[in-house]
Write an enzyme that holds these catalytic residues in place. Structure first.
Site, PDB file in Angstrom:
ATOM      1  N   GLN A 113      -2.633   3.100   9.922  1.00 54.24           N
ATOM      2  CA  GLN A 113      -1.308   3.134   9.266  1.00 54.24           C
ATOM      3  C   GLN A 113      -0.292   3.951  10.065  1.00 54.24           C
ATOM      4  O   GLN A 113       0.898   3.651  10.061  1.00 54.24           O
ATOM      5  CB  GLN A 113      -1.433   3.721   7.849  1.00 54.24           C
TER       6      GLN A 113
ATOM      7  N   ARG B 177       0.837  -1.210   0.000  1.00 51.40           N
ATOM      8  CA  ARG B 177       0.000   0.000   0.000  1.00 51.40           C
ATOM      9  C   ARG B 177       0.864   1.249   0.000  1.00 51.40           C
ATOM     10  O   ARG B 177       2.080   1.183   0.178  1.00 51.40           O
ATOM     11  CB  ARG B 177      -0.900  -0.013   1.206  1.00 51.40           C
ATOM     12  N   GLY B 178       0.195   2.389  -0.186  1.00 57.32           N
ATOM     13  CA  GLY B 178       0.908   3.655  -0.344  1.00 57.32           C
ATOM     14  C   GLY B 178       1.074   3.904  -1.830  1.00 57.32           C
ATOM     15  O   GLY B 178       1.529   3.016  -2.576  1.00 57.32           O
TER      16      GLY B 178
ATOM     17  N   ASP C  95      -2.346  10.688  -2.657  1.00 53.55           N
ATOM     18  CA  ASP C  95      -2.672   9.576  -3.558  1.00 53.55           C
ATOM     19  C   ASP C  95      -2.987  10.073  -4.962  1.00 53.55           C
ATOM     20  O   ASP C  95      -2.828   9.338  -5.933  1.00 53.55           O
ATOM     21  CB  ASP C  95      -3.848   8.770  -3.000  1.00 53.55           C
TER      22      ASP C  95
ATOM     23  N   ARG D 122      -7.131  -0.730  -6.976  1.00 57.89           N
ATOM     24  CA  ARG D 122      -7.332   0.426  -6.082  1.00 57.89           C
ATOM     25  C   ARG D 122      -7.583   1.647  -6.981  1.00 57.89           C
ATOM     26  O   ARG D 122      -6.745   1.964  -7.817  1.00 57.89           O
ATOM     27  CB  ARG D 122      -6.092   0.689  -5.211  1.00 57.89           C
TER      28      ARG D 122
ATOM     29  N   ASN E 188      -5.883  12.352  -0.229  1.00 54.12           N
ATOM     30  CA  ASN E 188      -4.981  11.580   0.639  1.00 54.12           C
ATOM     31  C   ASN E 188      -5.844  10.864   1.675  1.00 54.12           C
ATOM     32  O   ASN E 188      -7.073  10.984   1.682  1.00 54.12           O
ATOM     33  CB  ASN E 188      -3.938  12.503   1.294  1.00 54.12           C
ATOM     34  N   LYS E 189      -5.197  10.130   2.547  1.00 53.58           N
ATOM     35  CA  LYS E 189      -5.890   9.287   3.523  1.00 53.58           C
ATOM     36  C   LYS E 189      -6.985  10.059   4.264  1.00 53.58           C
ATOM     37  O   LYS E 189      -6.798  11.221   4.614  1.00 53.58           O
ATOM     38  CB  LYS E 189      -4.854   8.747   4.519  1.00 53.58           C
TER      39      LYS E 189
HETATM   40  O1  MRU Z   1      -4.950   3.068   1.788  1.00 54.50           O
HETATM   41  P1  MRU Z   1      -3.465   3.143   1.834  1.00 54.50           P
HETATM   42  O2  MRU Z   1      -2.856   2.521   3.060  1.00 54.50           O
HETATM   43  O3  MRU Z   1      -2.826   2.638   0.556  1.00 54.50           O
HETATM   44  O4  MRU Z   1      -3.208   4.711   1.900  1.00 54.50           O
HETATM   45  C1  MRU Z   1      -1.925   5.240   1.958  1.00 54.50           C
HETATM   46  C2  MRU Z   1      -1.964   6.729   1.971  1.00 54.50           C
HETATM   47  O5  MRU Z   1      -2.986   7.375   1.902  1.00 54.50           O
HETATM   48  C3  MRU Z   1      -0.681   7.424   1.962  1.00 54.50           C
HETATM   49  O6  MRU Z   1      -0.643   8.480   2.863  1.00 54.50           O
HETATM   50  C4  MRU Z   1      -0.499   7.937   0.547  1.00 54.50           C
HETATM   51  O7  MRU Z   1      -0.625   6.863  -0.355  1.00 54.50           O
HETATM   52  C5  MRU Z   1       0.775   8.609   0.385  1.00 54.50           C
HETATM   53  S1  MRU Z   1       2.043   7.451   0.092  1.00 54.50           S
HETATM   54  C6  MRU Z   1       3.545   8.160   0.284  1.00 54.50           C
END
Ligand code: MRU
Length: 324
Positions: free
Chosen positions: A173, A46-47, A214, A79, A224-225
């Site tokens: 996370q 992820r990320g 993202d 995703r 973003n998250k």
């Molecule tokens: O749902 P995830 O765990 O894939 O989300 C990750 C995030 O939102 C990160 O903050 C984002 O991808 C930035 S990665 C450097």
């Protein structure tokens, strides 16, 4: 030396299963593109930048079995929000040597992280307290990270007093991944509940809030998250610089604003269960978007490997020239 959570070794993809961290370090040994796609979909990987790298290698594996088109369409469905996934798929699909292209994507991301760390740290004038959300280090990218890369670089340059990690409900996370990574590197930090961010800013001097991304629209609106928008609004109230740190591979130059960003909706179980145990009454209704969109007007700077951008953002040309 940073972690290498997605490594292509002798035709197989060696992946650190992030769902098991921090209690267990389990490495998955993936030999097919289907397994790699599943690792992305189920959040073992992820990320945004790391998802792009994993997808690139998955396609390189599919190329060997003549399934590159089928694999590309399947990977696109894993995703929806992180645009790095789609950029990586386009690049590898169109490359004469898919494996070389996947390696190039990974190496570019590693270099981008270093530059982002340096540019971001250059915004700090003294040892600083930096708040961050989600996972943005070597578990979310193939390098030192984006927002966490700024924190690590600041630490190396004696510009970090303390990092404050939001736990990042519902998948935690921040608590699980960022905290694990900073512990490994002996970087000073504390974890707070997401809802404690405003109280922390009210009670302490905070120099920067830094988040990853993202997908960034051409006008700077940033997905973003979930929780990032709330953090940006609170930062604005307390007049704390709110910084988005991301490689240019996270910019979607084709969309003018954040309204066009698809937001992934996730299962209710992520909200009503903690560690696989149901803690809510039966029949609770849930709304569980994985990401939110922070409007550009709340973002003080966007830090990329190409430098630091300030409002008004016009990122339309940046990605197009970076895209091969
Ligand atoms: O749902 P995830 O765990 O894939 O989300 C990750 C995030 O939102 C990160 O903050 C984002 O991808 C930035 S990665 C450097």
């Amino acid at each position: 030396m940073h972690l290498d959570p997605v490594a292509y070794v002798e035709g197989r993809l060696r992946v650190l299963d992030q769902r098991a961290l921090p209690n267990q370090q389990i490495w998955l040994d993936l030999s097919t593109w289907q397994q790699a796609a599943e690792a992305i979909e189920t959040m073992a990987v992820r990320g945004a930048p790391l998802i792009g790298v994993a997808a690139a290698y998955a396609l390189a594996m599919a190329h060997k079995t003549g399934e590159i088109n089928e694999a590309a369409r399947a990977l696109e469905r894993t995703r929806p929000t992180a645009v790095n996934l789609f950029h990586a798929i386009r690049r590898v699909e169109n490359a004469p040597d898919p494996l070389a292209e996947a390696h190039a994507i990974k190496n570019e991301e590693i270099a981008a992280n270093q530059a982002i760390g340096n540019f971001g740290a250059s915004l700090l004038a003294k040892p600083s307290t930096i708040i961050t959300i989600c996972s943005t280090g070597s578990l979310a990218t193939p390098g030192i990270g984006t927002a966490l890369g700024i924190i690590k670089t600041a630490f190396q340059k004696n510009l970090l007093k303390e990092a404050i990690l939001l736990e990042t409900r519902p998948r935690l996370q921040g608590l699980k991944l960022n905290a694990w990574e900073l512990s490994q590197e002996n970087i000073p930090f504390r974890v707070i509940a997401d809802g404690a961010a405003a109280a922390f800013m009210s009670a302490h001097s905070v120099d920067m809030v830094a988040a990853g991304a993202d997908r960034i629209a051409a006008n700077g609106d940033t997905a973003n998250k979930i929780g990032t928008l709330m953090l940006a609004i609170v930062s604005d109230t307390f007049k704390i610089p709110f910084v988005i740190a991301a490689p240019t591979s996270t910019i979607d130059s084709k969309i003018p604003s954040g309204e066009q960003i698809p937001i992934e909706q996730r299962a209710a179980s992520e909200i009503v269960e903690i560690a696989q145990t149901r803690i809510a009454p039966e029949n609770v209704r849930v709304w569980n978007p994985a990401f939110d969109v922070t409007p550009a007007r709340l973002i003080s700077h966007i830090v990329t490997e190409r430098g630091v951008f300030a409002p008004p953002y016009d990122l339309g040309a940046i990605r197009s020239s970076a895209e091969k």
